[in-house]
Design a protein around this motif. Structure first.
Motif, PDB file in Angstrom:
ATOM      1  N   ALA A  37       0.841  -1.192   0.000  1.00  0.00           N
ATOM      2  CA  ALA A  37       0.000   0.000   0.000  1.00  0.00           C
ATOM      3  C   ALA A  37       0.878   1.245   0.000  1.00  0.00           C
ATOM      4  O   ALA A  37       1.827   1.356   0.766  1.00  0.00           O
ATOM      5  N   GLN A  38       0.540   2.152  -0.861  1.00  0.00           N
ATOM      6  CA  GLN A  38       1.297   3.394  -0.934  1.00  0.00           C
ATOM      7  C   GLN A  38       0.673   4.388   0.036  1.00  0.00           C
ATOM      8  O   GLN A  38      -0.543   4.514   0.123  1.00  0.00           O
ATOM      9  N   THR A  39       1.509   5.102   0.750  1.00  0.00           N
ATOM     10  CA  THR A  39       0.989   6.059   1.705  1.00  0.00           C
ATOM     11  C   THR A  39       0.521   7.308   0.986  1.00  0.00           C
ATOM     12  O   THR A  39       1.088   7.728  -0.014  1.00  0.00           O
ATOM     13  N   LEU A  40      -0.512   7.895   1.524  1.00  0.00           N
ATOM     14  CA  LEU A  40      -1.085   9.108   0.964  1.00  0.00           C
ATOM     15  C   LEU A  40      -0.537  10.286   1.753  1.00  0.00           C
ATOM     16  O   LEU A  40      -0.665  10.340   2.974  1.00  0.00           O
ATOM     17  N   GLU A  89      -1.025   8.746  -6.077  1.00  0.00           N
ATOM     18  CA  GLU A  89      -1.208   8.322  -4.697  1.00  0.00           C
ATOM     19  C   GLU A  89      -2.686   8.220  -4.355  1.00  0.00           C
ATOM     20  O   GLU A  89      -3.103   7.306  -3.650  1.00  0.00           O
ATOM     21  N   ALA A  90      -3.483   9.169  -4.856  1.00  0.00           N
ATOM     22  CA  ALA A  90      -4.928   9.120  -4.605  1.00  0.00           C
ATOM     23  C   ALA A  90      -5.542   7.893  -5.260  1.00  0.00           C
ATOM     24  O   ALA A  90      -6.363   7.195  -4.647  1.00  0.00           O
ATOM     25  N   ASP A  92      -4.015   5.044  -6.070  1.00  0.00           N
ATOM     26  CA  ASP A  92      -3.534   3.843  -5.392  1.00  0.00           C
ATOM     27  C   ASP A  92      -4.177   3.651  -4.029  1.00  0.00           C
ATOM     28  O   ASP A  92      -4.259   2.523  -3.533  1.00  0.00           O
ATOM     29  N   SER A  93      -4.646   4.730  -3.421  1.00  0.00           N
ATOM     30  CA  SER A  93      -5.299   4.635  -2.117  1.00  0.00           C
ATOM     31  C   SER A  93      -6.796   4.363  -2.238  1.00  0.00           C
ATOM     32  O   SER A  93      -7.493   4.291  -1.235  1.00  0.00           O
ATOM     33  N   GLY A  94      -7.296   4.248  -3.450  1.00  0.00           N
ATOM     34  CA  GLY A  94      -8.685   3.869  -3.645  1.00  0.00           C
ATOM     35  C   GLY A  94      -9.645   5.014  -3.898  1.00  0.00           C
ATOM     36  O   GLY A  94     -10.854   4.800  -3.946  1.00  0.00           O
ATOM     37  N   TYR A  95      -9.145   6.229  -4.058  1.00  0.00           N
ATOM     38  CA  TYR A  95     -10.021   7.366  -4.334  1.00  0.00           C
ATOM     39  C   TYR A  95     -10.316   7.428  -5.833  1.00  0.00           C
ATOM     40  O   TYR A  95      -9.504   7.016  -6.657  1.00  0.00           O
TER      41      TYR A  95
END
Length: 103
Positions: A37-40, A89-90, A92-95
């Motif tokens: 998981a990539q950090t946001l 990043e957004a 990859d974080s599911g947004y």
């Protein structure tokens, strides 16, 4: 006799603990970066986000709705529940991207 068994049990427990911890860290270190998981990293100002990701597009992320807005959309940089982030990043974080207000 009892002292010897207690020491042996303690030694076995230590070996088990160390082997489990080594296995755990080996799994973490050997995992490819793409699956982790990539950090946001949210930023208050657009320039800060642009310095963080110079080759990526900066978007406005609304945490409440779970959507991000591109520059030029009506809700870009508006509201109190959002921050500037990098688009990758957004994603990859599911947004998800908002389709409202596209020009």
């Amino acid at each position: 006799m009892y002292q010897f068994e207690a020491n042996e049990n303690r030694r076995d427990m230590r070996l088990y603990f160390y082997s489990c911890s080594v296995t755990f860290f080996a799994l973490i270190l050997c995992t490819p970066q793409s699956t982790m998981a990539q950090t946001l990293a949210p930023f208050r100002y657009e320039a800060q986000a642009q310095r963080h990701c110079p080759v990526d597009t900066v978007v406005w992320l609304d945490f409440r709705s779970g959507r991000y807005y591109l520059k030029g959309q009506r809700r870009y940089a508006s509201g109190h529940t959002g921050s500037f982030v990098c688009r990758n990043e957004a994603r990859d974080s599911g947004y998800r991207r908002s389709l409202l207000g596209l020009r």
